[in-house]
Design an enzyme around this catalytic site. Structure first.
Site, PDB file in Angstrom:
ATOM      1  N   PHE A 137       0.814  -1.211   0.000  1.00 15.59           N
ATOM      2  CA  PHE A 137       0.000   0.000   0.000  1.00 15.59           C
ATOM      3  C   PHE A 137       0.855   1.272   0.000  1.00 15.59           C
ATOM      4  O   PHE A 137       0.909   2.020  -0.983  1.00 15.59           O
ATOM      5  CB  PHE A 137      -0.950  -0.060   1.194  1.00 15.59           C
ATOM      6  N   ILE A 138       1.557   1.535   1.097  1.00 16.84           N
ATOM      7  CA  ILE A 138       2.385   2.739   1.161  1.00 16.84           C
ATOM      8  C   ILE A 138       3.540   2.648   0.177  1.00 16.84           C
ATOM      9  O   ILE A 138       3.864   3.612  -0.519  1.00 16.84           O
ATOM     10  CB  ILE A 138       2.913   2.960   2.591  1.00 16.84           C
ATOM     11  N   ASP A 154       9.586  -7.110  -3.116  1.00 18.26           N
ATOM     12  CA  ASP A 154       8.384  -7.458  -2.352  1.00 18.26           C
ATOM     13  C   ASP A 154       8.145  -8.950  -2.511  1.00 18.26           C
ATOM     14  O   ASP A 154       8.273  -9.488  -3.624  1.00 18.26           O
ATOM     15  CB  ASP A 154       7.174  -6.669  -2.865  1.00 18.26           C
ATOM     16  N   ALA A 193       9.061  -2.937   4.078  1.00 19.03           N
ATOM     17  CA  ALA A 193       8.632  -4.338   4.168  1.00 19.03           C
ATOM     18  C   ALA A 193       8.445  -4.737   5.628  1.00 19.03           C
ATOM     19  O   ALA A 193       9.297  -4.481   6.472  1.00 19.03           O
ATOM     20  CB  ALA A 193       9.665  -5.242   3.504  1.00 19.03           C
ATOM     21  N   ALA A 194       7.314  -5.362   5.923  1.00 19.97           N
ATOM     22  CA  ALA A 194       7.023  -5.779   7.300  1.00 19.97           C
ATOM     23  C   ALA A 194       5.757  -6.613   7.341  1.00 19.97           C
ATOM     24  O   ALA A 194       4.912  -6.526   6.448  1.00 19.97           O
ATOM     25  CB  ALA A 194       6.845  -4.556   8.203  1.00 19.97           C
ATOM     26  N   TYR A 250       4.505  -7.204  17.523  1.00 17.01           N
ATOM     27  CA  TYR A 250       4.604  -6.227  16.448  1.00 17.01           C
ATOM     28  C   TYR A 250       5.330  -4.981  16.931  1.00 17.01           C
ATOM     29  O   TYR A 250       6.264  -4.488  16.287  1.00 17.01           O
ATOM     30  CB  TYR A 250       3.200  -5.875  15.953  1.00 17.01           C
ATOM     31  N   LYS A 268       9.198  -3.373  15.853  1.00 16.45           N
ATOM     32  CA  LYS A 268       9.453  -2.030  15.358  1.00 16.45           C
ATOM     33  C   LYS A 268      10.413  -1.274  16.282  1.00 16.45           C
ATOM     34  O   LYS A 268      11.240  -0.474  15.814  1.00 16.45           O
ATOM     35  CB  LYS A 268       8.132  -1.264  15.204  1.00 16.45           C
ATOM     36  N   ARG A 279      -8.644   7.728  16.155  1.00 18.20           N
ATOM     37  CA  ARG A 279      -7.415   7.546  15.393  1.00 18.20           C
ATOM     38  C   ARG A 279      -6.992   8.864  14.757  1.00 18.20           C
ATOM     39  O   ARG A 279      -7.832   9.681  14.371  1.00 18.20           O
ATOM     40  CB  ARG A 279      -7.601   6.501  14.280  1.00 18.20           C
TER      41      ARG A 279
END
Length: 307
Positions: free
Chosen positions: A14-15, A33, A70-71, A136, A140, A207
């Site tokens: 997406f990003i 990817d 990538a994650a 998660y 990070k 959010r």
């Protein structure tokens, strides 16, 4: 940024695809990817695509700038396989940066997360005390520490950006993400198709929704300025899920009540409120969000009302 050779990992996602397509207008862009979350269909023809894992050797890291996006990018993905989550998010990061360093690259911009702040109704500054409640978040934070290591030990420019709830809408590159897409995309798609959107709890969670075009600008600026350290990328404004559904109904001309369900994320780790203090990033680059909440929703809904 112009006339640079650039690597975007996770660049079919997406990003990443939004960034790669933007940079390809005036740069030589290479994307890696593994297609677990991304699809090369998101990319323009000018982008060179490799279906590779960030855990592999001999990646195309002979570049001027690395954007490491990538994650495994959610709590749920990590809990399905915590070991794989750590390997992809931490080992994959170190692997890419080390290969790039050996190839002479000195500028890296990478994705961190705002989830590490937990629930905050006031804007969260980058220097506030934080705790790690999920795998998660731990992955990070490990990235940020390794970024500090690469900066201090090797003199690389390592900019970590903590993104706040990035969205674009199903008309963009999020459609393939399905249940992992931002709630704006999911709720808009449900409403446009006459389906009540499902909201966790009572819908009062908030959010800081940040449009992907603002995030792309932030990524490019971080590289241009060769920033070092960690920065927030968000709007400084927050909206509840209930407000989101109301405004989407207005934009789409629908009148559909949401369905309230029990959260699938444990209570003690669910983040109820997020809000960014982006002042440090603004001071370093002059960046400010250009797409406010209302304009962002108009863009999201236009993909439905124009069809």
């Amino acid at each position: 940024m112009e006339a640079k050779r650039v690597l975007v990992t996770g660049g079919a996602g997406f990003i990443g695809s939004n960034l790669a397509n933007h940079l390809a207008e005036s740069n030589d862009v290479v994307v890696v990817d593994d297609c677990s979350l991304g699809t090369p269909e998101n990319l323009v023809d000018d982008v060179t695509f490799y279906e590779r894992s960030v855990l592999e050797d001999d990646l195309p890291t002979d570049v001027d700038v690395v954007f490491h996006l990538a994650a495994l990018s959610s709590y749920a993905m990590h809990e399905e396989d915590p070991t794989r989550g750590a390997r992809v998010n931490v080992e994959g990061f170190v692997n890419v940066v080390e290969q790039a360093r050996n190839d002479g690259c000195e500028t890296v911009v990478y994705a961190s997360t705002s989830s590490i702040y937990g629930s905050q109704t006031e804007p969260s500054p980058v220097d506030m005390d934080i705790t790690v409640d999920t795998g998660y978040e731990a992955s990070k934070m490990a990235r940020e520490r390794y970024g500090e290591y690469f900066s201090n030990h090797y003199g690389l420019s390592m900019a970590g950006l903590r993104f706040f709830s990035v969205y674009q809408g199903y008309g963009g590159a999020e459609a393939h993400k399905g249940e992992y897409a931002n709630v704006i995309a999911q709720f808009a798609d449900d409403l446009a198709n006459g389906i009540p959107p499902k909201l966790y709890g009572d819908g009062t969670q908030t959010r800081d929704f940040t449009h992907v075009s603002d995030v792309v600008r932030a990524l490019e600026l971080a590289a241009d300025e060769q920033l070092d350290g960690v920065y927030n990328v968000g709007t400084g404004d927050s909206y509840s899920f209930n407000t989101l559904v109301d405004k989407l109904n207005e934009e789409l001309g629908t009148d559909i009540e949401p369905e309230y369900i029990e959260s699938q994320v444990p209570e003690h780790v669910y983040v109820y409120h997020t809000c960014a203090d982006y002042s440090t990033f603004h001071e370093a680059t002059g960046w400010e969000p250009e797409i406010d909440f209302e304009e962002g929703l108009r863009r999201v809904c236009a993909t439905h009302t124009d069809s």
